[in-house]
Design a protein around this motif. Structure first.
Motif, mmCIF file in Angstrom:
data_model
loop_
_atom_site.group_PDB
_atom_site.id
_atom_site.type_symbol
_atom_site.label_atom_id
_atom_site.label_comp_id
_atom_site.label_asym_id
_atom_site.label_seq_id
_atom_site.Cartn_x
_atom_site.Cartn_y
_atom_site.Cartn_z
ATOM 1 N N PHE A 214 0.824 -1.204 0.000
ATOM 2 C CA PHE A 214 0.000 0.000 0.000
ATOM 3 C C PHE A 214 0.863 1.261 0.000
ATOM 4 O O PHE A 214 0.621 2.197 -0.760
ATOM 5 C CB PHE A 214 -0.931 -0.007 1.223
ATOM 6 N N MET A 215 1.904 1.296 0.831
ATOM 7 C CA MET A 215 2.763 2.474 0.911
ATOM 8 C C MET A 215 3.544 2.682 -0.388
ATOM 9 O O MET A 215 3.738 3.820 -0.818
ATOM 10 C CB MET A 215 3.727 2.344 2.098
ATOM 11 N N LEU A 216 3.990 1.603 -1.019
ATOM 12 C CA LEU A 216 4.691 1.738 -2.297
ATOM 13 C C LEU A 216 3.778 2.327 -3.362
ATOM 14 O O LEU A 216 4.194 3.193 -4.135
ATOM 15 C CB LEU A 216 5.226 0.385 -2.761
ATOM 16 N N ARG A 217 2.540 1.872 -3.417
ATOM 17 C CA ARG A 217 1.581 2.411 -4.393
ATOM 18 C C ARG A 217 1.328 3.891 -4.143
ATOM 19 O O ARG A 217 1.261 4.682 -5.079
ATOM 20 C CB ARG A 217 0.268 1.642 -4.332
ATOM 21 N N GLN A 218 1.202 4.291 -2.869
ATOM 22 C CA GLN A 218 0.977 5.695 -2.541
ATOM 23 C C GLN A 218 2.158 6.550 -2.977
ATOM 24 O O GLN A 218 1.977 7.647 -3.479
ATOM 25 C CB GLN A 218 0.743 5.861 -1.036
ATOM 26 N N THR A 219 3.363 6.047 -2.781
ATOM 27 C CA THR A 219 4.567 6.790 -3.160
ATOM 28 C C THR A 219 4.608 7.015 -4.663
ATOM 29 O O THR A 219 4.891 8.129 -5.120
ATOM 30 C CB THR A 219 5.826 6.033 -2.703
ATOM 31 N N PHE A 220 4.327 5.971 -5.449
ATOM 32 C CA PHE A 220 4.351 6.113 -6.903
ATOM 33 C C PHE A 220 3.245 7.039 -7.392
ATOM 34 O O PHE A 220 3.442 7.821 -8.318
ATOM 35 C CB PHE A 220 4.252 4.757 -7.596
ATOM 36 N N ARG A 221 2.075 6.987 -6.768
ATOM 37 C CA ARG A 221 0.980 7.887 -7.151
ATOM 38 C C ARG A 221 1.353 9.330 -6.878
ATOM 39 O O ARG A 221 1.079 10.220 -7.669
ATOM 40 C CB ARG A 221 -0.285 7.555 -6.377
ATOM 41 N N GLN A 222 1.991 9.562 -5.742
ATOM 42 C CA GLN A 222 2.369 10.921 -5.364
ATOM 43 C C GLN A 222 3.397 11.485 -6.341
ATOM 44 O O GLN A 222 3.299 12.634 -6.752
ATOM 45 C CB GLN A 222 2.940 10.906 -3.952
ATOM 46 N N LYS A 223 4.376 10.664 -6.742
ATOM 47 C CA LYS A 223 5.390 11.127 -7.690
ATOM 48 C C LYS A 223 4.763 11.463 -9.034
ATOM 49 O O LYS A 223 5.121 12.457 -9.650
ATOM 50 C CB LYS A 223 6.482 10.076 -7.856
ATOM 51 N N SER A 224 3.832 10.650 -9.503
ATOM 52 C CA SER A 224 3.208 10.939 -10.794
ATOM 53 C C SER A 224 2.332 12.188 -10.706
ATOM 54 O O SER A 224 2.240 12.954 -11.655
ATOM 55 C CB SER A 224 2.397 9.747 -11.285
ATOM 56 N N ARG A 225 1.707 12.409 -9.560
ATOM 57 C CA ARG A 225 0.881 13.604 -9.373
ATOM 58 C C ARG A 225 1.757 14.857 -9.377
ATOM 59 O O ARG A 225 1.393 15.876 -9.955
ATOM 60 C CB ARG A 225 0.113 13.515 -8.057
ATOM 61 N N ILE A 226 2.933 14.798 -8.770
ATOM 62 C CA ILE A 226 3.848 15.942 -8.753
ATOM 63 C C ILE A 226 4.304 16.263 -10.173
ATOM 64 O O ILE A 226 4.342 17.428 -10.571
ATOM 65 C CB ILE A 226 5.054 15.654 -7.828
ATOM 66 N N ASN A 227 4.640 15.240 -10.960
ATOM 67 C CA ASN A 227 5.057 15.472 -12.342
ATOM 68 C C ASN A 227 3.937 16.088 -13.165
ATOM 69 O O ASN A 227 4.173 16.960 -13.992
ATOM 70 C CB ASN A 227 5.540 14.174 -12.978
ATOM 71 N N THR A 228 2.708 15.645 -12.954
ATOM 72 C CA THR A 228 1.563 16.193 -13.675
ATOM 73 C C THR A 228 1.356 17.657 -13.314
ATOM 74 O O THR A 228 1.112 18.487 -14.191
ATOM 75 C CB THR A 228 0.289 15.384 -13.360
ATOM 76 N N ASP A 229 1.460 17.971 -12.024
ATOM 77 C CA ASP A 229 1.309 19.363 -11.588
ATOM 78 C C ASP A 229 2.382 20.250 -12.218
ATOM 79 O O ASP A 229 2.099 21.369 -12.647
ATOM 80 C CB ASP A 229 1.385 19.473 -10.068
ATOM 81 N N LYS A 230 3.611 19.751 -12.271
ATOM 82 C CA LYS A 230 4.696 20.530 -12.850
ATOM 83 C C LYS A 230 4.460 20.754 -14.338
ATOM 84 O O LYS A 230 4.652 21.854 -14.844
ATOM 85 C CB LYS A 230 6.030 19.802 -12.639
ATOM 86 N N ASP A 231 4.005 19.729 -15.050
ATOM 87 C CA ASP A 231 3.713 19.870 -16.477
ATOM 88 C C ASP A 231 2.593 20.872 -16.720
ATOM 89 O O ASP A 231 2.658 21.684 -17.637
ATOM 90 C CB ASP A 231 3.347 18.515 -17.091
ATOM 91 N N ASP A 232 1.556 20.815 -15.877
ATOM 92 C CA ASP A 232 0.447 21.771 -16.000
ATOM 93 C C ASP A 232 0.929 23.190 -15.757
ATOM 94 O O ASP A 232 0.542 24.119 -16.470
ATOM 95 C CB ASP A 232 -0.671 21.430 -15.019
ATOM 96 N N SER A 233 1.781 23.370 -14.758
ATOM 97 C CA SER A 233 2.297 24.700 -14.448
ATOM 98 C C SER A 233 3.132 25.250 -15.592
ATOM 99 O O SER A 233 3.045 26.435 -15.930
ATOM 100 C CB SER A 233 3.140 24.657 -13.168
ATOM 101 N N LEU A 234 3.948 24.388 -16.197
ATOM 102 C CA LEU A 234 4.755 24.839 -17.336
ATOM 103 C C LEU A 234 3.880 25.210 -18.527
ATOM 104 O O LEU A 234 4.166 26.177 -19.236
ATOM 105 C CB LEU A 234 5.764 23.760 -17.724
ATOM 106 N N ALA A 235 2.808 24.472 -18.752
ATOM 107 C CA ALA A 235 1.898 24.778 -19.858
ATOM 108 C C ALA A 235 1.224 26.139 -19.634
ATOM 109 O O ALA A 235 1.101 26.943 -20.565
ATOM 110 C CB ALA A 235 0.846 23.681 -20.002
#
Length: 81
Positions: free
Chosen positions: A35-56
């Protein structure tokens, strides 16, 4: 013959009912780690998405002329680091 129907009792071998509790505890720990590993990977992908949105959004603001090229570079450097 193999006593497969009651797999938690005696795990590890020779520990009786305490082994069953140990086996259940072991399964809970493994489930928690997954469960904790899945949460960590979800959080990293969410951070990358936020950064991409901000750059756009930043690129759009530059294209519209609401910010200067210097402001764009400064904000972009902050977002990427």
């Amino acid at each position: 013959m193999w006593n497969c129907g009651n797999w938690l009792v005696g795990f590890p071998a020779g520990m009786g009912h305490f082994g069953g509790i140990f086996g259940l505890f072991l399964l809970l720990i493994i489930g928690y780690l997954i469960f904790m590993l899945r949460q960590t990977f979800r959080q990293k992908s969410r951070i990358n998405t936020d950064k991409d949105d901000s750059l756009a959004i930043l690129k759009t603001r530059l294209a519209e002329g609401t910010i200067s090229h210097e402001e764009y570079q400064r904000i972009r450097d902050v977002l990427l680091h």
